[in-house]
Design an enzyme around this catalytic site. Structure first.
Site, PDB file in Angstrom:
ATOM      1  N   LYS A   1     -20.964 -11.324 -12.961  1.00  0.00           N
ATOM      2  CA  LYS A   1     -22.452 -11.590 -13.885  1.00  0.00           C
ATOM      3  C   LYS A   1     -22.164 -12.919 -14.552  1.00  0.00           C
ATOM      4  O   LYS A   1     -22.945 -13.645 -14.686  1.00  0.00           O
ATOM      5  CB  LYS A   1     -22.420 -10.495 -14.773  1.00  0.00           C
ATOM      6  CG  LYS A   1     -23.797 -10.468 -15.251  1.00  0.00           C
ATOM      7  CD  LYS A   1     -23.981  -8.831 -16.157  1.00  0.00           C
ATOM      8  CE  LYS A   1     -23.899  -7.770 -15.146  1.00  0.00           C
ATOM      9  NZ  LYS A   1     -24.011  -6.598 -15.852  1.00  0.00           N
TER      10      LYS A   1
ATOM     11  N   ARG B   1     -22.882  -6.874 -22.350  1.00  0.00           N
ATOM     12  CA  ARG B   1     -22.919  -6.198 -21.059  1.00  0.00           C
ATOM     13  C   ARG B   1     -21.537  -6.700 -20.281  1.00  0.00           C
ATOM     14  O   ARG B   1     -20.985  -7.570 -20.204  1.00  0.00           O
ATOM     15  CB  ARG B   1     -24.123  -6.977 -20.036  1.00  0.00           C
ATOM     16  CG  ARG B   1     -25.438  -6.844 -20.855  1.00  0.00           C
ATOM     17  CD  ARG B   1     -26.584  -7.367 -19.802  1.00  0.00           C
ATOM     18  NE  ARG B   1     -26.730  -6.670 -18.530  1.00  0.00           N
ATOM     19  CZ  ARG B   1     -27.820  -7.279 -17.813  1.00  0.00           C
ATOM     20  NH1 ARG B   1     -28.291  -8.334 -17.784  1.00  0.00           N
ATOM     21  NH2 ARG B   1     -28.127  -6.545 -16.858  1.00  0.00           N
TER      22      ARG B   1
ATOM     23  N   GLY C   1     -23.600   0.201 -12.532  1.00  0.00           N
ATOM     24  CA  GLY C   1     -23.971   0.982 -13.300  1.00  0.00           C
ATOM     25  C   GLY C   1     -22.533   1.896 -13.545  1.00  0.00           C
ATOM     26  O   GLY C   1     -22.635   2.807 -14.394  1.00  0.00           O
TER      27      GLY C   1
ATOM     28  N   MET D   1     -20.134   0.742 -15.559  1.00  0.00           N
ATOM     29  CA  MET D   1     -19.314   0.119 -16.779  1.00  0.00           C
ATOM     30  C   MET D   1     -20.572   0.089 -17.823  1.00  0.00           C
ATOM     31  O   MET D   1     -21.847   0.098 -17.490  1.00  0.00           O
ATOM     32  CB  MET D   1     -18.638  -0.974 -16.702  1.00  0.00           C
ATOM     33  CG  MET D   1     -17.454  -0.588 -15.950  1.00  0.00           C
ATOM     34  SD  MET D   1     -16.157  -2.282 -15.679  1.00  0.00           S
ATOM     35  CE  MET D   1     -17.319  -3.218 -14.899  1.00  0.00           C
TER      36      MET D   1
ATOM     37  N   ARG E   1     -26.605 -12.071  -8.318  1.00  0.00           N
ATOM     38  CA  ARG E   1     -25.582 -11.926  -7.567  1.00  0.00           C
ATOM     39  C   ARG E   1     -25.909 -11.628  -5.938  1.00  0.00           C
ATOM     40  O   ARG E   1     -27.084 -11.572  -5.474  1.00  0.00           O
ATOM     41  CB  ARG E   1     -24.833 -10.567  -7.904  1.00  0.00           C
ATOM     42  CG  ARG E   1     -25.719  -9.294  -7.836  1.00  0.00           C
ATOM     43  CD  ARG E   1     -25.152  -8.106  -8.596  1.00  0.00           C
ATOM     44  NE  ARG E   1     -25.941  -6.906  -8.424  1.00  0.00           N
ATOM     45  CZ  ARG E   1     -26.001  -6.081  -9.107  1.00  0.00           C
ATOM     46  NH1 ARG E   1     -24.832  -5.777 -10.101  1.00  0.00           N
ATOM     47  NH2 ARG E   1     -26.749  -4.990  -9.125  1.00  0.00           N
TER      48      ARG E   1
ATOM     49  N   HIS F   1     -30.503   3.283  -9.279  1.00  0.00           N
ATOM     50  CA  HIS F   1     -28.863   3.464  -9.524  1.00  0.00           C
ATOM     51  C   HIS F   1     -28.543   4.026  -8.110  1.00  0.00           C
ATOM     52  O   HIS F   1     -27.689   3.620  -7.439  1.00  0.00           O
ATOM     53  CB  HIS F   1     -28.594   4.113 -10.624  1.00  0.00           C
ATOM     54  CG  HIS F   1     -26.992   4.685 -10.557  1.00  0.00           C
ATOM     55  ND1 HIS F   1     -26.766   5.956 -10.014  1.00  0.00           N
ATOM     56  CD2 HIS F   1     -25.881   3.880 -10.948  1.00  0.00           C
ATOM     57  CE1 HIS F   1     -25.334   5.902  -9.798  1.00  0.00           C
ATOM     58  NE2 HIS F   1     -24.894   5.050 -10.502  1.00  0.00           N
TER      59      HIS F   1
ATOM     60  N   ARG G   1      -2.122   9.732  27.108  1.00  0.00           N
ATOM     61  CA  ARG G   1      -1.440  10.963  26.553  1.00  0.00           C
ATOM     62  C   ARG G   1      -1.198  11.726  27.536  1.00  0.00           C
ATOM     63  O   ARG G   1      -2.241  12.602  27.891  1.00  0.00           O
ATOM     64  CB  ARG G   1      -1.843  11.562  25.186  1.00  0.00           C
ATOM     65  CG  ARG G   1      -1.952  10.517  24.158  1.00  0.00           C
ATOM     66  CD  ARG G   1      -2.765  10.929  22.924  1.00  0.00           C
ATOM     67  NE  ARG G   1      -4.317  10.850  23.423  1.00  0.00           N
ATOM     68  CZ  ARG G   1      -5.141  10.377  22.664  1.00  0.00           C
ATOM     69  NH1 ARG G   1      -5.009  10.343  21.321  1.00  0.00           N
ATOM     70  NH2 ARG G   1      -6.501  10.238  23.137  1.00  0.00           N
TER      71      ARG G   1
ATOM     72  N   ARG H   1       2.050   7.149  28.627  1.00  0.00           N
ATOM     73  CA  ARG H   1       3.029   7.497  27.714  1.00  0.00           C
ATOM     74  C   ARG H   1       3.437   8.980  28.350  1.00  0.00           C
ATOM     75  O   ARG H   1       2.675   9.867  28.838  1.00  0.00           O
ATOM     76  CB  ARG H   1       2.807   7.933  26.572  1.00  0.00           C
ATOM     77  CG  ARG H   1       3.692   8.469  25.539  1.00  0.00           C
ATOM     78  CD  ARG H   1       3.125   8.720  23.844  1.00  0.00           C
ATOM     79  NE  ARG H   1       2.394   9.867  23.876  1.00  0.00           N
ATOM     80  CZ  ARG H   1       1.597  10.269  22.696  1.00  0.00           C
ATOM     81  NH1 ARG H   1       1.765   9.494  21.882  1.00  0.00           N
ATOM     82  NH2 ARG H   1       1.105  11.231  22.742  1.00  0.00           N
TER      83      ARG H   1
ATOM     84  N   GLU I   1       8.105   4.313  16.851  1.00  0.00           N
ATOM     85  CA  GLU I   1       7.442   5.397  15.931  1.00  0.00           C
ATOM     86  C   GLU I   1       8.597   5.936  14.997  1.00  0.00           C
ATOM     87  O   GLU I   1       8.257   7.093  14.096  1.00  0.00           O
ATOM     88  CB  GLU I   1       6.896   6.474  16.790  1.00  0.00           C
ATOM     89  CG  GLU I   1       7.559   7.040  17.666  1.00  0.00           C
ATOM     90  CD  GLU I   1       6.812   7.799  18.612  1.00  0.00           C
ATOM     91  OE1 GLU I   1       5.713   8.511  18.385  1.00  0.00           O
ATOM     92  OE2 GLU I   1       7.018   7.918  19.880  1.00  0.00           O
TER      93      GLU I   1
ATOM     94  N   SER J   1       4.873  -0.535  21.794  1.00  0.00           N
ATOM     95  CA  SER J   1       3.451   0.073  21.287  1.00  0.00           C
ATOM     96  C   SER J   1       4.065   0.709  20.128  1.00  0.00           C
ATOM     97  O   SER J   1       4.778   1.907  20.289  1.00  0.00           O
ATOM     98  CB  SER J   1       3.043   0.817  22.169  1.00  0.00           C
ATOM     99  OG  SER J   1       1.634   1.288  21.873  1.00  0.00           O
TER     100      SER J   1
ATOM    101  N   THR K   1       1.969   4.209  14.792  1.00  0.00           N
ATOM    102  CA  THR K   1       2.000   4.286  13.650  1.00  0.00           C
ATOM    103  C   THR K   1       1.623   5.548  12.999  1.00  0.00           C
ATOM    104  O   THR K   1       1.759   5.784  11.651  1.00  0.00           O
ATOM    105  CB  THR K   1       0.950   3.018  13.010  1.00  0.00           C
ATOM    106  OG1 THR K   1      -0.286   3.130  13.632  1.00  0.00           O
ATOM    107  CG2 THR K   1       1.606   1.739  13.175  1.00  0.00           C
ATOM    108  N   ASN K   2       1.134   6.366  13.616  1.00  0.00           N
ATOM    109  CA  ASN K   2       0.743   7.853  12.977  1.00  0.00           C
ATOM    110  C   ASN K   2       2.078   8.271  12.610  1.00  0.00           C
ATOM    111  O   ASN K   2       2.438   8.767  11.673  1.00  0.00           O
ATOM    112  CB  ASN K   2      -0.225   8.442  14.028  1.00  0.00           C
ATOM    113  CG  ASN K   2      -1.290   7.993  14.147  1.00  0.00           C
ATOM    114  OD1 ASN K   2      -2.060   7.162  13.465  1.00  0.00           O
ATOM    115  ND2 ASN K   2      -2.224   8.810  15.154  1.00  0.00           N
TER     116      ASN K   2
ATOM    117  N   CYS L   1      -1.189   1.603  19.093  1.00  0.00           N
ATOM    118  CA  CYS L   1      -1.996   2.823  19.315  1.00  0.00           C
ATOM    119  C   CYS L   1      -1.941   3.918  18.348  1.00  0.00           C
ATOM    120  O   CYS L   1      -0.937   3.763  17.361  1.00  0.00           O
ATOM    121  CB  CYS L   1      -1.705   3.634  20.608  1.00  0.00           C
ATOM    122  SG  CYS L   1      -0.033   4.307  20.641  1.00  0.00           S
TER     123      CYS L   1
ATOM    124  N   TYR M   1      -2.310  -6.630  21.088  1.00  0.00           N
ATOM    125  CA  TYR M   1      -3.635  -5.765  21.266  1.00  0.00           C
ATOM    126  C   TYR M   1      -3.435  -4.796  20.133  1.00  0.00           C
ATOM    127  O   TYR M   1      -2.444  -4.395  19.595  1.00  0.00           O
ATOM    128  CB  TYR M   1      -3.459  -5.449  22.780  1.00  0.00           C
ATOM    129  CG  TYR M   1      -2.560  -4.476  23.169  1.00  0.00           C
ATOM    130  CD1 TYR M   1      -2.712  -2.783  22.819  1.00  0.00           C
ATOM    131  CD2 TYR M   1      -1.345  -4.598  23.729  1.00  0.00           C
ATOM    132  CE1 TYR M   1      -1.956  -2.210  23.063  1.00  0.00           C
ATOM    133  CE2 TYR M   1      -0.397  -3.851  24.092  1.00  0.00           C
ATOM    134  CZ  TYR M   1      -0.755  -2.407  23.914  1.00  0.00           C
ATOM    135  OH  TYR M   1       0.450  -1.674  23.926  1.00  0.00           O
TER     136      TYR M   1
END
Length: 903
Positions: A27, A96, A105, A107, A340, A456, A581, A636, A768, A787, A790-791, A855, A875
């Site tokens: 602002k 303000r 809205g 703050m 803004r 709002h 899978r 896999r 993994e 590969s 990441t889970n 994956c 990838y």
């Protein structure tokens, strides 16, 4: 910081610019920018975010701040020719908030600071308008009491309602000066009763307390909740803007409004916004009085309207984007209070980006940065079926698009409670306020009977991508009786299902069926973007996606386990399959063969069970390779524990017990029950699964490799082009991979010799486990590709069981700020990400040509895709419906890094 005498904590509006958002907040930076452009901005100054940080860290303001504020206040008083709160001709100011990122809205703001029992008389004389002065005073006490002194806001609202009821009027604008004097007296008594002190009469004390309140509002529950929702860092702090007051409540020749340079809901060009005569700014955004369209200002005050249109054009050209503008007209004089870059819906974001390219304001690279994968995902949500039979009960303003269905609830608490119980809800209010934020987050959509596109509810809903219909005036909302009444007297009780269409503003009773969005139809090839009758939105999406595909480095694959999913993924732009899978091929009627395998007592029985599975697996792979012909397919080998393919232990126990009580044959069930007990593990996800299965159960993995190899050979014989990669899961050490690889190579060689077809099947592994990531350099000696799973990597790094922790304590972790977002939703860059980065470096050091991918859910998460681009993966792979999102974000990541390099 407060000991640094060189630190400057206050900037006049003439000293800043829009590039100082970190210091002056959005602002303050934009007020300075408009001042620099010569636009009519009331004079004022900004207290920096650094001052706020000192206050939040130490519990007190920097020692230099008071003197700096005093110096800037003196300069402001000289410029205005009047002093703050003086009795005869008072200078009044607003205080303000203004963070770097817009938090509408969330703050605090206090207007009309400087009014007191003495100065209100002087203001009335100065303005020659006694009603205006007392209206401004009651507003100050109400806002100050609530935001600074912590008085419950409903106490003031109830007192105002009592005054209106006593005079038998519907609006506060119908109260005269005498009425408002009584309201002020009542408000002051409320302050005294609730706080034990009189309303402060010293104008400087008012200002200082208001500044402190704005600092404190950075850490209110609603502000923290909004930051978590929007992923805004919690350590930025807020600036404070002290601005000389201009008054929109001086009479019919005054007013206040909010304007957009384009429609924030659709992106279309035109005159969009709301205007309210004889009002102050909070009346518009709070939605407590229904506004008139901005276009009506032309007939109300054409001079101000024309000037506003010129300023809006100047600002959009200057910022090269949709601008959101707040303005006040004081007796025919136009003043700019804020600008803004405006929040917009997903559809508007894509349309505006391409419009600005066509107008020469931005290039394609910048257009790509103006949209996000999250917005694209919103556009892929279904919409209501226009041909369905519906019971329309009302219509309001289409504030934020989407098709939302849920049970009607009339307060935020109930919305959260029911949502946590699995219910879909629509939050219905007369108007929302910042305290409704948690309910808005929990709800499928928001419906209000008051307010417009700048209220709002509308602004916050658009920012969150929530469906919202505002200003449905024909619907009477009774929050105390928890019901809504339609114009024809039909009553909607809490718990009744309603449907709201944020694209048309229509409200329906009951559940309206949905149909696929045109964007999904485009991705599936059922709508051509080049056609003359193509949807304008589809054309915009097509143009931006085409550019993203041209510039992205990351390829995007799909997680798909059958030909149907593979074909859909290919239509959505998949460049291969990153995860097939095979355990999904063992379900249904095929469970019987797995049961035979598990119950096998001899090598012959085991071999027979595997032999029966082989042709079924081969058929599946032939269909999959045909669907993805010419593109890589990563298969896999079996990963989950074998007990998952057996009946539930409780179900089996009951079956055995019943059979025994009836003296019926149950030998097979009894053997299965014994097998379930034998295979039982305390923590099966860390037990006998993945590569361990292949090493412990002879022939299991070799059967799968044979099916893959024979399917590939069959496709090659049929003139196909299968590009197959075989992935060994849950490897923790290179020795595991070496053993399985040697067995696999023998099988592939046998199939080659028998079929006479040359097979080039890559062999790699899934990273993994933390140990695999740490020893990736060794594992790369036996792997042609990695590969990243990441889970599972997230589970093992954090020590979390995803199936348990998300329901048990993740909500508390998010609320306490331990997580900004679930690590299963967006990759934990500092922990899991660090292991991925080091494994990439180690793998490439050993094998420079190693192929690297990821994956799982993170492969389709926008923020995670940027991280995978940064660390150098080749990838990402995700579910078919996430492929367009991943493509877009991969393009954005490439464009962003190219822009950073050029800078």
């Amino acid at each position: 910081m407060s000991e640094n005498n060189d630190q400057k904590f206050v900037y006049d509006f003439t000293e800043g610019n829009r590039d100082l958002k970190d210091l002056l907040g959005g602002k303050g930076a934009n007020l300075a920018e408009m001042t620099n452009l010569g636009l009519p901005v009331p004079p004022g100054f900004t207290i920096t975010t650094e001052a706020c940080k000192v206050y939040l860290e130490s519990g007190s303001e920097p020692v230099e701040l008071r003197d700096e504020v005093s110096a800037h206040l003196d300069a402001l008083e000289q410029q205005m020719g009047k002093k703050l709160g003086q009795a005869d001709d008072p200078l009044l100011v607003s205080v303000r908030s203004g963070a770097k990122f817009s938090m509408p809205g969330m703050m605090d703001t206090v207007l009309n600071i400087g009014l007191s029992d003495a100065s209100v008389v002087g203001l009335a004389d100065q303005a020659d308008n006694e009603r205006f002065a007392w209206d401004s005073y009651r507003r100050l006490i109400q806002m100050f009491g609530k935001t600074v002194l912590g008085v419950e806001g409903e106490l003031f609202e109830d007192a105002l309602d009592e005054a209106k009821a006593a005079k038998k009027v519907a609006s506060d604008t119908d109260l005269d000066a005498a009425d408002l004097k009584k309201v002020v007296d009542h408000f002051k008594k409320i302050v005294k009763a609730e706080t034990g002190r009189d309303f402060p009469q010293d104008p400087r004390e008012q200002m200082d307390l208001a500044i402190e309140a704005v600092f404190n509002s950075w850490n209110t529950d609603r502000a923290k909740l909004y930051r978590r929702q929007e992923r805004i860092p919690g350590d930025l702090g807020t600036a404070v803007n002290v601005c000389s007051m201009v008054f929109g409540n001086l009479g019919p020749d005054s007013g206040t409004g909010v304007a957009f340079t384009r429609d924030p809901a659709s992106g279309h060009e035109g005159v969009y916004g709301d205007y309210l005569q004889n009002a102050q700014g909070e009346d518009v955004v709070a939605g407590i009085r229904n506004t008139v369209p901005l276009a009506d200002l032309e007939s109300i005050d054409k001079t101000s309207y024309d000037q506003l249109m010129d300023i809006m054009n100047t600002l959009e050209t200057h910022y090269k984007d949709l601008c959101d503008i707040e303005f006040t007209i004081e007796r025919g004089q136009l003043w700019m209070l804020q600008t803004r870059v405006g929040k917009r819906t997903a559809g508007a974001a894509f349309r505006i980006a391409t419009q600005l390219v066509d107008q020469g304001l931005i290039d394609e690279a910048e257009a790509l940065q103006r949209v996000t994968g999250a917005q694209l995902a919103q556009l892929m949500f279904p919409k209501f079926d226009e041909d369905a039979k519906v019971d329309q009960i009302g219509r309001g303003i289409a504030a934020s698009p989407g098709a939302a269905v849920g049970k009607a609830v009339f307060d935020s608490y109930t919305a959260v409670k029911w949502s946590r119980s699995g219910e879909k809800v629509i939050l219905i209010r007369r108007e929302t306020n910042p305290d409704d934020l948690d309910g808005m987050i929990a709800a499928e959509g928001i419906l209000t009977s008051r307010g417009g596109k700048t209220s709002h509810a509308a602004v916050v809903a658009r920012g969150m991508g929530k469906t919202c219909v505002c200003g449905a005036e024909e619907l009477e909302v009774d929050t105390k009786r928890r019901r809504m009444t339609t114009a024809d007297g039909q009553v909607v009780e809490e718990g009744d299902v309603v449907s709201i269409d944020g694209s048309t503003g229509k409200v329906y009773l009951g559940e309206v069926p949905v149909v696929p969005s045109p964007v999904v139809e485009y991705f599936e090839g059922r709508m051509h973007a080049g056609a003359d009758d193509a949807d304008e939105l589809v054309q915009a999406v097509h143009r931006i996606m085409a550019y993203a595909d041209r510039v992205r480095r990351l390829r995007v694959r799909a997680n798909a386990d059958n030909a149907e999913d593979a074909n859909r993924a290919r239509r959505f732009g998949a460049q291969g399959i990153g995860l097939c899978r095979t355990e999904h091929m063992f379900l249904g009627e095929r469970r019987q063969f797995v049961e035979r395998l598990i119950l096998a007592d001899t090598d012959t029985e085991r071999d027979d069970a595997l032999e029966a599975l082989l042709p079924l697996q081969k058929t599946d792979f032939v269909e999959l390779f045909e669907a993805m012909d010419g593109l890589p397919v990563t298969v896999r080998l079996l990963d989950p524990p074998l007990h998952e393919f057996l009946p539930d232990i409780t179900e089996l126990s009951v079956r055995v017990a019943l059979a025994e009580s009836r003296k019926e044959p149950h030998e097979n069930d009894l053997r299965l029950l014994q097998a379930v007990h034998r295979l039982h593990e305390q923590n099966p996800m860390l037990g006998l699964r993945g590569v361990r299965l292949g090493l412990v159960i002879p022939g299991l993995f070799t059967m799968q490799v044979r099916a893959i190899a024979e399917a590939a050979a069959q496709r090659i014989d049929a003139k196909g082009d299968p590009r197959v990669e075989i992935m060994i899961p849950l490897v923790g050490t290179v020795q595991e991979l070496e053993i399985v690889r040697e067995e696999a190579e023998q099988v592939i060689a046998e199939v080659q010799a028998r079929t006479g077809v040359e097979l080039k099947l890559a062999l790699g592994t899934m990273i993994e486990l933390p140990r695999a990531a740490v020893t990736a350099g060794q594992i790369a000696e036996a792997a042609e590709f990695f590969s990243f799973g990441t889970n599972d990597l997230t589970q093992t790094v954090w020590g979390f069981s995803r199936d348990d922790v998300e329901a048990s304590f993740f909500t508390a972790y998010l609320e306490k700020g331990i997580f900004g977002v679930s690590p299963f939703e967006t990759i934990d860059k500092d922990g899991v990400g660090a292991l991925v980065r080091s494994a990439v470096e180690a793998g490439r050091a050993t094998r420079p040509d190693i192929k690297l991918g990821v994956c799982g859910e993170h492969g389709g998460d926008p923020e995670s895709v940027h991280f995978f681009h940064e660390v150098g993966l080749d990838y990402v792979s995700c579910s078919p419906f996430r492929i367009p999102v991943a493509r877009l974000e991969a393009g954005r990541a490439a464009a962003e890094s190219k822009g950073s390099d050029s800078r």
